[in-house]
Design an enzyme around this catalytic site. Structure first.
Site, PDB file in Angstrom:
ATOM      1  CE  LYS A  41      18.178  -8.210  -0.544  1.00  0.00           C
ATOM      2  NZ  LYS A  41      19.080  -9.294  -0.111  1.00  0.00           N
TER       3      LYS A  41
ATOM      4  CD  GLU B  92      16.439 -11.645  -0.032  1.00  0.00           C
ATOM      5  OE1 GLU B  92      17.345 -12.296   0.504  1.00  0.00           O
ATOM      6  OE2 GLU B  92      16.527 -11.201  -1.196  1.00  0.00           O
TER       7      GLU B  92
ATOM      8  CB  SER C 287      17.602 -15.219   2.214  1.00  0.00           C
ATOM      9  OG  SER C 287      16.338 -15.299   2.827  1.00  0.00           O
ATOM     10  N   GLY C 288      20.720 -15.775   2.506  1.00  0.00           N
ATOM     11  CA  GLY C 288      22.028 -15.811   1.864  1.00  0.00           C
ATOM     12  C   GLY C 288      23.133 -16.065   2.870  1.00  0.00           C
TER      13      GLY C 288
ATOM     14  CB  THR D  49      26.508 -12.013   4.346  1.00  0.00           C
ATOM     15  OG1 THR D  49      27.428 -12.226   3.274  1.00  0.00           O
ATOM     16  CG2 THR D  49      27.138 -11.052   5.338  1.00  0.00           C
TER      17      THR D  49
END
Length: 235
Positions: free
Chosen positions: A105, A114, A35-36, A38
């Site tokens: 993170k 994650e 997730s995110g 990038t």
């Protein structure tokens, strides 16, 4: 006179590592989808490969956002229990400690799922631009803790007793605290991190904490930088 080449933006560097990471995916793999920003670029690149190469893979998303984007990109999805073995997990990070490859993170509040998926994979690869690589963790970025809502006050008190600086994460779009996909709250805490694995266990031992954003396990980091070639960090 020749025009000067413009400097690459942060998004350019993120795209560079996303494209490089997509090359690691082989036919019939099960891929953990991080997730995110990038990780989102990686998901899009993976979607392109599925269309162009008729790649046969399954994705296991780490958040609702990753699930929605992967569906839009045509990536077939399975749940964690359906997946069995995850071959490769690809994710981003808020900070990477260069010497140890330990991570922070959870800026997006997805670190619990994650960590479950990333730690379950045969190989866990992290994608960052060069601004995320630091000499030591936690000096500029707080560690997020996912916390059971009814236990937030006791967790805060424990963190204060540990001489840390905790704060409940609040939403920018509504009144009140951020609520995770799992229905929990997030407490961000600035704390000294001498050994990531030790601090990871210490924070998880606080009663009421579901999971924290220190990731002491990582196999490889791809770093987007101003040079042509993506930098690869390994332990």
């Amino acid at each position: 006179m020749a025009k000067k080449k413009s400097a690459e933006t942060q998004d350019d560097l993120k795209l560079k590592v996303a494209q490089e990471a997509s090359k690691l995916v082989k036919d019939e793999m099960v891929i953990g989808l991080g997730s995110g920003s990038t990780a989102n670029m990686f998901i899009k690149e993976l979607g392109k490969r599925i269309v162009e190469e008729e790649l046969y893979i399954y994705g296991v998303p780490t958040s609702f956002d990753a699930k929605m984007l992967a569906s839009q990109c045509g990536i077939p999805l399975v749940s964690l229990d359906q997946a069995g073995q995850i071959d490769l997990a690809v994710d981003g990070a808020d900070e990477v400690e260069e010497g140890t490859l330990a991570l922070i993170k959870g800026g997006g509040g997805c670190h619990t799922m994650e960590k479950v998926i990333d730690y379950s994979a045969k190989e866990f690869v992290v994608l960052v631009d060069e601004s995320k690589v630091v000499p030591s963790l936690g000096e500029n970025t707080p560690v997020p803790l996912e916390v059971l809502p009814f236990a937030y006050s006791t967790v805060l008190n424990t963190l204060l007793e540990m001489n840390t600086a905790p704060s409940i994460r609040v939403s920018g779009g509504k009144m009140g605290p951020v609520i995770t996909d799992n229905g929990n709250m997030i407490i961000d805490v600035f704390t000294k991190i001498d050994e990531a694995a030790v601090k990871e266990k210490e924070l998880n031992n606080i009663v009421g904490v579901v999971e924290n954003g220190i990731f002491s396990k990582c196999d490889k980091v791809l770093v987007g930088n101003s040079t042509k070639k993506v930098k690869v960090l390994k332990k």
